[in-house]
Design a protein around this motif. Structure first.
Motif, short mmCIF file in Angstrom:
data_model
loop_
_atom_site.label_atom_id
_atom_site.label_comp_id
_atom_site.label_asym_id
_atom_site.label_seq_id
_atom_site.Cartn_x
_atom_site.Cartn_y
_atom_site.Cartn_z
N GLY A 174 0.80 -1.23 0.00
CA GLY A 174 0.00 0.00 0.00
C GLY A 174 0.83 1.27 0.00
O GLY A 174 0.36 2.34 -0.41
N VAL A 175 2.09 1.17 0.46
CA VAL A 175 2.96 2.36 0.55
C VAL A 175 3.35 2.83 -0.86
O VAL A 175 3.25 4.02 -1.19
N TRP A 176 3.81 1.90 -1.68
CA TRP A 176 4.22 2.21 -3.06
C TRP A 176 3.03 2.73 -3.85
O TRP A 176 3.15 3.63 -4.67
N TRP A 177 1.89 2.16 -3.61
CA TRP A 177 0.64 2.56 -4.27
C TRP A 177 0.36 4.04 -4.03
O TRP A 177 0.17 4.83 -4.96
N ILE A 178 0.37 4.45 -2.74
CA ILE A 178 0.09 5.85 -2.37
C ILE A 178 1.19 6.78 -2.87
O ILE A 178 0.94 7.88 -3.35
N LEU A 179 2.44 6.28 -2.77
CA LEU A 179 3.59 7.09 -3.19
C LEU A 179 3.51 7.42 -4.68
O LEU A 179 3.78 8.55 -5.10
N ASP A 180 3.11 6.44 -5.51
CA ASP A 180 3.01 6.67 -6.95
C ASP A 180 1.90 7.67 -7.30
O ASP A 180 2.03 8.44 -8.27
N VAL A 181 0.80 7.66 -6.54
CA VAL A 181 -0.27 8.65 -6.76
C VAL A 181 0.28 10.05 -6.50
O VAL A 181 0.05 10.97 -7.29
N ILE A 182 1.04 10.20 -5.44
CA ILE A 182 1.64 11.51 -5.10
C ILE A 182 2.65 11.93 -6.17
O ILE A 182 2.68 13.09 -6.61
N LEU A 183 3.48 10.98 -6.64
CA LEU A 183 4.47 11.27 -7.68
C LEU A 183 3.80 11.69 -8.99
O LEU A 183 4.29 12.59 -9.68
N LEU A 184 2.68 11.05 -9.30
CA LEU A 184 1.95 11.43 -10.52
C LEU A 184 1.41 12.84 -10.42
O LEU A 184 1.53 13.64 -11.36
N VAL A 185 0.78 13.17 -9.30
CA VAL A 185 0.16 14.49 -9.12
C VAL A 185 1.22 15.59 -9.14
O VAL A 185 0.99 16.68 -9.66
N THR A 186 2.40 15.31 -8.60
CA THR A 186 3.47 16.32 -8.56
C THR A 186 4.35 16.29 -9.82
O THR A 186 5.40 16.93 -9.86
N ASN A 187 3.91 15.52 -10.85
CA ASN A 187 4.58 15.45 -12.15
C ASN A 187 6.02 14.92 -12.05
O ASN A 187 6.90 15.33 -12.79
N GLN A 188 6.24 13.98 -11.13
CA GLN A 188 7.56 13.36 -11.01
C GLN A 188 7.57 11.93 -11.54
O GLN A 188 8.63 11.35 -11.71
N LEU A 189 6.38 11.38 -11.82
CA LEU A 189 6.27 10.07 -12.45
C LEU A 189 5.78 10.30 -13.87
O LEU A 189 4.64 10.70 -14.09
N LEU A 190 6.66 10.06 -14.85
CA LEU A 190 6.38 10.41 -16.23
C LEU A 190 6.55 9.19 -17.14
O LEU A 190 7.11 8.18 -16.73
N PRO A 191 6.06 9.26 -18.39
CA PRO A 191 6.24 8.14 -19.32
C PRO A 191 7.69 7.76 -19.50
O PRO A 191 8.59 8.61 -19.47
N GLU A 192 7.92 6.46 -19.67
CA GLU A 192 9.28 5.91 -19.76
C GLU A 192 10.07 6.49 -20.93
O GLU A 192 11.27 6.72 -20.83
N ASP A 193 9.41 6.76 -22.05
CA ASP A 193 10.12 7.25 -23.25
C ASP A 193 10.37 8.76 -23.22
O ASP A 193 10.88 9.32 -24.18
N GLY A 194 10.02 9.43 -22.12
CA GLY A 194 10.28 10.87 -22.00
C GLY A 194 9.33 11.74 -22.75
O GLY A 194 9.55 12.95 -22.89
N SER A 195 8.22 11.18 -23.25
CA SER A 195 7.25 12.00 -23.99
C SER A 195 6.35 12.77 -23.04
O SER A 195 6.28 12.48 -21.84
N ASN A 196 5.63 13.72 -23.58
CA ASN A 196 4.76 14.59 -22.79
C ASN A 196 3.36 13.99 -22.72
O ASN A 196 2.99 13.13 -23.50
N TRP A 197 2.56 14.48 -21.78
CA TRP A 197 1.17 14.04 -21.68
C TRP A 197 0.38 14.58 -22.87
O TRP A 197 0.51 15.73 -23.24
N ASN A 198 -0.44 13.74 -23.45
CA ASN A 198 -1.34 14.17 -24.53
C ASN A 198 -2.47 14.99 -23.94
O ASN A 198 -2.87 14.79 -22.79
N ILE A 199 -3.02 15.90 -24.75
CA ILE A 199 -4.16 16.68 -24.31
C ILE A 199 -5.43 16.08 -24.89
O ILE A 199 -5.43 15.51 -25.97
N TYR A 200 -6.53 16.19 -24.15
CA TYR A 200 -7.79 15.67 -24.63
C TYR A 200 -8.40 16.68 -25.60
O TYR A 200 -8.47 17.86 -25.29
N VAL A 201 -8.82 16.23 -26.76
CA VAL A 201 -9.44 17.12 -27.75
C VAL A 201 -10.83 16.64 -28.09
O VAL A 201 -11.17 15.50 -27.90
#
Length: 201
Positions: A174-201
């Protein structure tokens, strides 16, 4: 007094003859249609005879929907190669802040059927060195919150190795689970290939 008067008359005559000579040269350089005859500068640079009030917009002013640009090239930090080619990015990816995103010059061409003034092939400056790989932030965040204990968020980002580890440990208890949610929200967990987030259109 007489000398001053004579010198001022001579100066006036000189100025008027120079002005009339310049006007005569300008008239001689024009043809009957009002354009310039044998003016290679105008032929080489069509932007010089552009009429802003005319019906056509400059090709280089067209929005991105009407042009096709070359693909960006990842130079992997090779700055010397960046100076010799268009579309080269020495700092390529999407994991940078907006202020830190590198911009480059790419060669673009107007799509067929679009009318515009000037060269249909041109260099466009200020193209951001950002790539998109089909990753959506909101989708990944929902995976992380709902199925993060199974490592679905890491699988979604292409981080297969850590995703398997997260799956086997059920999100690190459960620790890693919560930690990854925090990393995602703070933009520290990103796609492996270094690409940017797509925008919804």
């Amino acid at each position: 007094m007489t000398d001053k008067y004579i010198w001022s008359v001579v100066a006036c005559i000189l100025v008027s003859s120079l002005c009339s000579h310049a006007a005569m040269n300008a008239n001689m350089s024009r043809n009957d249609g009002g354009g310039f005859k044998n003016d290679s500068l105008l032929e080489n640079d069509p932007e010089l005879n552009y009429v802003p009030s005319g019906p056509l917009v400059m090709c280089s002013f067209l929005p991105i929907e009407f042009i096709e640009c070359e693909d960006l090239v990842d130079l992997k930090g090779n700055k010397t190669r960046d100076d010799t080619m268009t579309g080269g990015c020495s700092k390529y990816g999407g994991s940078y802040r907006y202020e830190d995103v590198e911009k480059t010059t790419v060669q673009c061409m107007v799509l067929p059927g679009i009318e515009c003034h000037g060269n249909r092939k041109f260099n466009k400056k200020g193209f951001p060195c950002v790539k998109y790989g089909g990753y959506y932030f909101l989708t990944t965040l929902l995976y992380s919150i709902l199925l993060g204990f199974l490592g679905m968020d890491r699988f979604c980002l292409g981080q297969t190795g850590t995703a398997v580890g997260k799956l086997l440990t059920l999100g690190g208890g459960g620790v890693w689970w919560i930690l990854d949610v925090i990393l995602l929200v703070t933009n520290q967990l990103l796609p492996e290939d270094g690409s940017n987030w797509n925008i919804y259109v």
